[in-house]
Scaffold this motif. Structure first.
Motif, PDB file in Angstrom:
ATOM      1  N   SER A 263      38.401  41.528  -8.120  1.00  0.00           N
ATOM      2  CA  SER A 263      39.399  40.480  -7.920  1.00  0.00           C
ATOM      3  C   SER A 263      39.523  40.049  -6.464  1.00  0.00           C
ATOM      4  O   SER A 263      40.262  39.107  -6.154  1.00  0.00           O
ATOM      5  CB  SER A 263      40.770  40.951  -8.427  1.00  0.00           C
ATOM      6  OG  SER A 263      41.185  42.108  -7.719  1.00  0.00           O
ATOM      7  N   LYS A 291      34.593  32.183 -18.972  1.00  0.00           N
ATOM      8  CA  LYS A 291      35.950  32.312 -18.424  1.00  0.00           C
ATOM      9  C   LYS A 291      36.401  33.769 -18.405  1.00  0.00           C
ATOM     10  O   LYS A 291      37.053  34.224 -17.449  1.00  0.00           O
ATOM     11  CB  LYS A 291      36.939  31.469 -19.231  1.00  0.00           C
ATOM     12  CG  LYS A 291      38.323  31.356 -18.585  1.00  0.00           C
ATOM     13  CD  LYS A 291      39.198  30.394 -19.359  1.00  0.00           C
ATOM     14  CE  LYS A 291      40.481  30.084 -18.595  1.00  0.00           C
ATOM     15  NZ  LYS A 291      41.301  31.278 -18.308  1.00  0.00           N
ATOM     16  N   LYS A 292      36.046  34.493 -19.449  1.00  0.00           N
ATOM     17  CA  LYS A 292      36.429  35.905 -19.504  1.00  0.00           C
ATOM     18  C   LYS A 292      35.854  36.674 -18.318  1.00  0.00           C
ATOM     19  O   LYS A 292      36.521  37.547 -17.748  1.00  0.00           O
ATOM     20  CB  LYS A 292      35.918  36.519 -20.820  1.00  0.00           C
ATOM     21  CG  LYS A 292      36.299  37.984 -20.997  1.00  0.00           C
ATOM     22  CD  LYS A 292      35.904  38.479 -22.364  1.00  0.00           C
ATOM     23  CE  LYS A 292      34.401  38.489 -22.565  1.00  0.00           C
ATOM     24  NZ  LYS A 292      34.000  39.175 -23.816  1.00  0.00           N
ATOM     25  N   ASP A 295      37.162  34.768 -14.614  1.00  0.00           N
ATOM     26  CA  ASP A 295      38.583  34.899 -14.281  1.00  0.00           C
ATOM     27  C   ASP A 295      38.859  36.179 -13.497  1.00  0.00           C
ATOM     28  O   ASP A 295      39.905  36.307 -12.854  1.00  0.00           O
ATOM     29  CB  ASP A 295      39.448  34.877 -15.547  1.00  0.00           C
ATOM     30  CG  ASP A 295      39.795  33.469 -15.996  1.00  0.00           C
ATOM     31  OD1 ASP A 295      39.369  32.511 -15.318  1.00  0.00           O
ATOM     32  OD2 ASP A 295      40.481  33.316 -17.026  1.00  0.00           O
ATOM     33  N   SER A 317      38.162  22.702 -16.141  1.00  0.00           N
ATOM     34  CA  SER A 317      39.456  22.520 -15.472  1.00  0.00           C
ATOM     35  C   SER A 317      40.421  23.655 -15.785  1.00  0.00           C
ATOM     36  O   SER A 317      41.434  23.822 -15.100  1.00  0.00           O
ATOM     37  CB  SER A 317      40.093  21.187 -15.875  1.00  0.00           C
ATOM     38  OG  SER A 317      40.399  21.176 -17.266  1.00  0.00           O
ATOM     39  N   LYS A 318      40.092  24.458 -16.807  1.00  0.00           N
ATOM     40  CA  LYS A 318      40.967  25.574 -17.200  1.00  0.00           C
ATOM     41  C   LYS A 318      40.658  26.860 -16.415  1.00  0.00           C
ATOM     42  O   LYS A 318      41.360  27.857 -16.574  1.00  0.00           O
ATOM     43  CB  LYS A 318      40.817  25.854 -18.700  1.00  0.00           C
ATOM     44  CG  LYS A 318      40.981  24.641 -19.603  1.00  0.00           C
ATOM     45  CD  LYS A 318      42.363  24.036 -19.510  1.00  0.00           C
ATOM     46  CE  LYS A 318      42.641  23.016 -20.606  1.00  0.00           C
ATOM     47  NZ  LYS A 318      41.759  21.846 -20.592  1.00  0.00           N
ATOM     48  N   SER A 319      39.623  26.840 -15.584  1.00  0.00           N
ATOM     49  CA  SER A 319      39.290  28.024 -14.783  1.00  0.00           C
ATOM     50  C   SER A 319      40.410  28.291 -13.786  1.00  0.00           C
ATOM     51  O   SER A 319      40.843  27.387 -13.069  1.00  0.00           O
ATOM     52  CB  SER A 319      37.969  27.812 -14.030  1.00  0.00           C
ATOM     53  OG  SER A 319      36.914  27.589 -14.930  1.00  0.00           O
ATOM     54  N   LYS A 320      40.845  29.520 -13.704  1.00  0.00           N
ATOM     55  CA  LYS A 320      42.049  29.789 -12.920  1.00  0.00           C
ATOM     56  C   LYS A 320      41.787  29.927 -11.421  1.00  0.00           C
ATOM     57  O   LYS A 320      42.712  29.817 -10.622  1.00  0.00           O
ATOM     58  CB  LYS A 320      42.736  31.060 -13.441  1.00  0.00           C
ATOM     59  CG  LYS A 320      42.057  32.365 -13.068  1.00  0.00           C
ATOM     60  CD  LYS A 320      42.921  33.565 -13.443  1.00  0.00           C
ATOM     61  CE  LYS A 320      42.356  34.866 -12.871  1.00  0.00           C
ATOM     62  NZ  LYS A 320      43.202  36.026 -13.173  1.00  0.00           N
ATOM     63  N   ASN A 321      40.528  30.168 -11.019  1.00  0.00           N
ATOM     64  CA  ASN A 321      40.265  30.462  -9.609  1.00  0.00           C
ATOM     65  C   ASN A 321      39.150  29.580  -9.031  1.00  0.00           C
ATOM     66  O   ASN A 321      38.507  29.953  -8.057  1.00  0.00           O
ATOM     67  CB  ASN A 321      39.901  31.939  -9.445  1.00  0.00           C
ATOM     68  CG  ASN A 321      38.823  32.380 -10.426  1.00  0.00           C
ATOM     69  OD1 ASN A 321      38.159  31.543 -11.032  1.00  0.00           O
ATOM     70  ND2 ASN A 321      38.644  33.678 -10.601  1.00  0.00           N
ATOM     71  N   ARG A 323      37.251  27.113  -6.875  1.00  0.00           N
ATOM     72  CA  ARG A 323      37.439  26.572  -5.536  1.00  0.00           C
ATOM     73  C   ARG A 323      36.354  25.560  -5.158  1.00  0.00           C
ATOM     74  O   ARG A 323      36.593  24.655  -4.375  1.00  0.00           O
ATOM     75  CB  ARG A 323      37.487  27.704  -4.522  1.00  0.00           C
ATOM     76  CG  ARG A 323      37.651  27.272  -3.059  1.00  0.00           C
ATOM     77  CD  ARG A 323      38.931  26.480  -2.809  1.00  0.00           C
ATOM     78  NE  ARG A 323      40.122  27.186  -3.207  1.00  0.00           N
ATOM     79  CZ  ARG A 323      40.774  28.063  -2.432  1.00  0.00           C
ATOM     80  NH1 ARG A 323      40.306  28.341  -1.229  1.00  0.00           N
ATOM     81  NH2 ARG A 323      41.858  28.655  -2.870  1.00  0.00           N
ATOM     82  N   LYS A 343      43.273  17.949  -5.164  1.00  0.00           N
ATOM     83  CA  LYS A 343      43.261  19.309  -5.687  1.00  0.00           C
ATOM     84  C   LYS A 343      42.629  20.265  -4.675  1.00  0.00           C
ATOM     85  O   LYS A 343      41.851  19.872  -3.817  1.00  0.00           O
ATOM     86  CB  LYS A 343      42.493  19.386  -7.010  1.00  0.00           C
ATOM     87  CG  LYS A 343      43.168  18.695  -8.177  1.00  0.00           C
ATOM     88  CD  LYS A 343      42.400  18.939  -9.473  1.00  0.00           C
ATOM     89  CE  LYS A 343      43.147  18.433 -10.696  1.00  0.00           C
ATOM     90  NZ  LYS A 343      43.296  16.986 -10.729  1.00  0.00           N
TER      91      LYS A 343
END
Length: 417
Positions: A263, A291-292, A295, A317-321, A323, A343
């Motif tokens: 992380s 994604k699993k 993330d 667009s649903k990826s949380k990280n 950049r 963004k």
């Protein structure tokens, strides 16, 4: 003799080590490091510019090599390649004040040894399919194997470098970004046709295969973490698709007794093989497994040569990280410019490779027009330019220098700096 390297070669390496250290510690490089960090944290003043050397390096590097022994020549090749983009082409490739050493780790998907056929005298190759019918051959898809190099081998290499030129350019165990390319691993063992038809013929088995592979990848990352293999990716470490990891958002240094967590690492992912899928199919059979895995990253850079715009709204667009997002020559630039404007996601533009590789010469007018178009489309975005996949510059290094100069001229017109 110095170890198994002739003194003449050792002297050449020491000279190169001094040049690298001097370049890395220059005020210009310190400023470049600052600009990279600001850029990757989406606080940059203007776009960064890099040209990836390795694909056309055979036309640039060998002519500069002077060492004669095989081992010295290999180290010289690495050091010269590290310097050329910044010192010769004038791009924003960072130069570090140390000699990078890596602790090796290998992930073998499905524990299958790949079979590859190469075209004679060419880069062309193809992977020989070993899974031809997913139902009949599913038993061949075993648990992926993982190998992590022993620390002793890394320490021995560090000692070797120290004896050679460590007093000038010290060796350092460097971190690496994490890497997840699930569909690339699939196409190495089965044809693209088999991948696509399997989704229709055996949807449940396909999901199971993706589930197993993504779980194996997560396990691999976990073992890198628990074995203390992960290192900081908050500085000039490479990021998988021609860019670099600078950021204040991830830990840059830890006490020796503390390990880096998944992380806390910057990772990369792409899925070039799925460009022919519908957004709905990608969203159901591919993206959930990516994604699993991704993330778990600290930060993510996504994409290579594929067009990402079809999959943006429902999936990426649903990826949380996320950049950095690759905007390839096949991507809808204007659409992604509108989507990323404002963004905290970098518009990572990859210009077409043919500008530099065209046998008829470098069409500077067409290239300039292309850059102007990108700057218009991406207005309001944080932009980065990376030139990749140039496999020949027709032995004309001036093309690359002009390429970088034109890019900087157009950026200056838009940004005033």
């Amino acid at each position: 003799m110095v170890k198994d390297i002739p003194q003449k070669d050792a002297d050449i390496l020491r000279e190169l080590a001094f040049k690298q250290r001097e370049t890395a510690e220059s005020p210009k490089m310190r400023e470049l490091f600052r600009r990279w960090t600001k850029h990757n944290d989406c606080e940059g003043e203007s776009p960064m510019v890099t040209v990836e050397l390795w694909t056309f390096g055979s036309e640039v590097v060998p002519r500069r090599l002077r060492c004669e022994s095989e081992k010295a020549r290999s180290m010289e090749h690495s050091m010269v390649s590290h310097l050329i983009p910044f010192t010769e082409f004038g791009d924003d490739t960072p130069v570090v004040p140390y000699y990078s050493v890596f602790r090796g780790a290998h992930f073998k998907p499905f524990d299958i040894d790949l079979k590859v056929e190469h075209a004679a005298g060419s880069l062309g190759h193809q992977f020989v399919p070993q899974i031809n019918d997913l139902e009949k051959d599913f038993h061949l898809l075993k648990k992926s194997s993982i190998h992590i190099a022993e620390a002793d081998s890394v320490n021995a290499h560090i000692e070797y470098v120290n004896d050679l030129f460590g007093d000038i350019l010290p060796p350092k165990i460097s971190g690496r970004s994490l890497y997840c390319v699930l569909t690339q691993w699939l196409v190495h063992v089965m044809s693209l046709e088999t991948i696509l038809t399997s989704i229709y013929d055996y949807p449940d088995l396909f999901r199971k295969m993706m589930e197993n592979l993504s779980n194996d990848c997560i396990e691999f990352f976990g073992k890198l973490e628990s074995n203390g293999v992960l290192g900081s990716t908050a500085g000039p470490e490479g990021l998988g698709n021609g860019t670099y990891c600078f950021t204040d958002g991830l830990p840059a240094a830890k006490p020796p007794e503390e390990i880096y967590k998944v992380s806390e690492i910057w990772g990369f992912a792409d899925s070039q093989e799925t460009v022919c899928m519908s957004p709905e199919m990608f969203g159901e059979f591919i993206f959930p497994y990516y994604k699993k895995v991704t993330d778990a990253y600290g930060l993510m850079s996504y994409g290579c040569c594929e067009a990402v715009h079809p999959f943006w709204e429902n999936s990426l667009s649903k990826s949380k990280n996320l950049r950095k997002l690759s905007i390839s020559p096949w991507c809808d630039e204007a659409y992604m410019g509108r989507e990323l404007a404002g963004k905290k996601i970098i518009y990572h533009r990859k210009p077409a490779a043919n500008f530099l590789s065209d046998a008829n010469g470098f069409d500077e007018g067409a290239f300039r027009a292309s850059i102007k178009n990108t700057l218009r489309c991406a207005e309001g975005c944080k932009i980065e330019f990376t030139q990749r996949d140039v496999y020949t510059i027709r032995n004309d290094e001036d093309r690359v220098k002009r390429y970088v100069k034109i890019l900087r001229e157009e950026i200056e017109k838009s940004y005033g700096k």
